[in-house]
Design an enzyme around this catalytic site. Structure first.
Site, short mmCIF file in Angstrom:
data_model
loop_
_atom_site.label_atom_id
_atom_site.label_comp_id
_atom_site.label_asym_id
_atom_site.label_seq_id
_atom_site.Cartn_x
_atom_site.Cartn_y
_atom_site.Cartn_z
N HIS A 184 -5.82 -1.23 11.68
CA HIS A 184 -5.29 -1.77 10.43
C HIS A 184 -6.17 -2.90 9.93
O HIS A 184 -6.57 -3.79 10.70
CB HIS A 184 -3.86 -2.27 10.66
CG HIS A 184 -3.15 -2.69 9.40
ND1 HIS A 184 -3.07 -1.90 8.29
CD2 HIS A 184 -2.48 -3.84 9.09
CE1 HIS A 184 -2.39 -2.52 7.35
NE2 HIS A 184 -2.02 -3.71 7.80
N GLN A 229 0.81 -1.21 0.00
CA GLN A 229 0.00 0.00 0.00
C GLN A 229 0.84 1.26 0.00
O GLN A 229 0.34 2.34 -0.34
CB GLN A 229 -0.96 0.01 1.19
CG GLN A 229 -0.28 0.16 2.54
CD GLN A 229 -1.28 0.06 3.69
OE1 GLN A 229 -1.80 -1.01 4.00
NE2 GLN A 229 -1.56 1.20 4.33
N ASN A 280 -1.17 -9.39 4.58
CA ASN A 280 -1.00 -7.96 4.85
C ASN A 280 -0.82 -7.21 3.53
O ASN A 280 -0.76 -7.81 2.45
CB ASN A 280 0.19 -7.74 5.78
CG ASN A 280 0.11 -6.42 6.51
OD1 ASN A 280 -0.80 -5.62 6.30
ND2 ASN A 280 1.08 -6.17 7.38
N CYS A 338 -5.46 0.39 3.81
CA CYS A 338 -5.49 -1.03 4.15
C CYS A 338 -6.90 -1.59 4.03
O CYS A 338 -7.09 -2.76 3.67
CB CYS A 338 -4.97 -1.24 5.56
SG CYS A 338 -5.90 -0.34 6.83
#
Length: 339
Positions: A281, A138, A302, A144
């Protein structure tokens, strides 16, 4: 003072001088080694500072982060840290740039289709079943939420249609104005799902590529729909058993407290570190399992690039004692798209 005493005093002074000089030399050598390590790290990551003062400030941060990583690793925990591309950032700077989750008041369907699941597999890894696209980065864009939503959508679309399609995160950033969605300034997964449904789907990443920045919605690109979802549901309660039922059937979007320095420098192993429930997150749970020593874990995809963690993934402890909401609040705010 006698001559003998004067000689003793002089000898002691000389000895102390040599010792102090030795300590200073060792400190200088250690600083030089750290400085060279910082220079190599700068070259590796293409880091250039605006002036000497900024470089020195970043060096001091780098040095403290190296010391922190070494201290944690010396404690022989179930996980390891390493110096990575975020090593010249303070933890506050890191949190400000690499999170982006916002809770929303948008309500998912009140149903939980996996409520009556009784037999779940002991281990699930949706990557091995072809339902997970490559890890993305990102960058310094707090989106996120968009990466988490897209990963969950890609997963269910693959499971329902047999097609693994790399969908556009940038379309969500530029075009979704639902609820809490604010592009690089944060957003909510449920609001992203709402956009996908109302928009009739998302286009591909190839057609609307990621830029790591806010942009104006490109209506022409957005009109080229590649795949869609029909709805979404929330995992009820705050317990891990319900989350396990859902992940056993498909990838699930979750929010976690990823603000600690151990997250910043996570490298490998099952994360068992300290964290709270300040959900900041968004990630995607793409599996779960148990290690050889009996430690249960969640497998998280992630959006900090493949050089972070275990090729972009983290294994986080599942069933942590004293954490009914799951470690780092993983079971507090979970949802998944439906078709």
């Amino acid at each position: 003072m006698t001559s003998a005493n004067r000689l003793c005093f002089l000898f002691a002074f000389i000895v102390l001088g040599f010792r102090a000089s030795g300590v200073a030399c060792r400190r200088t050598a250690a600083d030089m080694a750290m400085s060279l390590r910082h220079e190599r790290w700068m070259a590796q990551h293409g880091r250039v500072y605006r002036d000497a003062a900024e470089k020195d400030r970043r060096f001091q941060i780098f040095k403290r982060n190296v010391e922190y990583v070494n201290t944690v690793n010396d404690a022989h925990r179930k996980y390891k840290l390493r110096i990575n591309q975020y090593a010249d950032l303070t933890n506050d700077e890191f949190k400000a740039s690499y999170g982006g989750f916002r809770p929303t008041t948008t309500k998912a369907a009140p149903t939980f289709r996996y409520e009556n699941e009784t037999a779940v597999a002991p281990t699930v890894d949706w990557r091995s079943r072809g339902a997970v696209t490559p890890v993305k980065n990102q960058g310094e864009c707090g989106c996120c939420w968009a990466f988490s939503a897209v990963a969950a959508a890609e997963g269910i679309i693959k499971l329902k249609t047999g097609k693994l399609i790399l969908l556009s995160v940038q379309e969500l950033i530029d075009c979704s104005v639902y609820g809490e969605d604010r592009g690089c300034n944060g957003g909510a997964v449920e609001d992203a799902f709402e956009f996908i449904i109302s928009n009739g789907g998302l286009t591909t990443d190839a057609n609307y590529p990621y830029t790591a920045s806010d942009g104006t919605c490109d209506a022409v690109k957005s009109s080229s729909k590649e795949a869609t979802i029909s709805g979404y549901e929330s995992v009820p309660g705050i317990g891990e058993p319900s989350l396990l039922k859902a992940v056993a059937r498909q990838p699930v979007s979750v929010a976690i407290d990823a603000g600690g320095p151990a997250f910043q420098f996570y490298s490998s192993g099952v994360f068992t570190g300290k964290c709270g429930t300040n959900l900041d997150h968004g990630v995607t749970v793409v599996g779960y399992g148990t290690t050889a020593d009996g430690t249960q874990y969640w497998l998280l995809k992630n959006s900090w690039g493949a050089s972070w963690g275990e090729s972009g993934y983290m294994r986080m402890q599942r069933g942590a004692a004293g954490a009914p909401e799951g470690l780092c609040g993983i079971a507090m705010y979970a949802s998944y798209p439906t078709m």
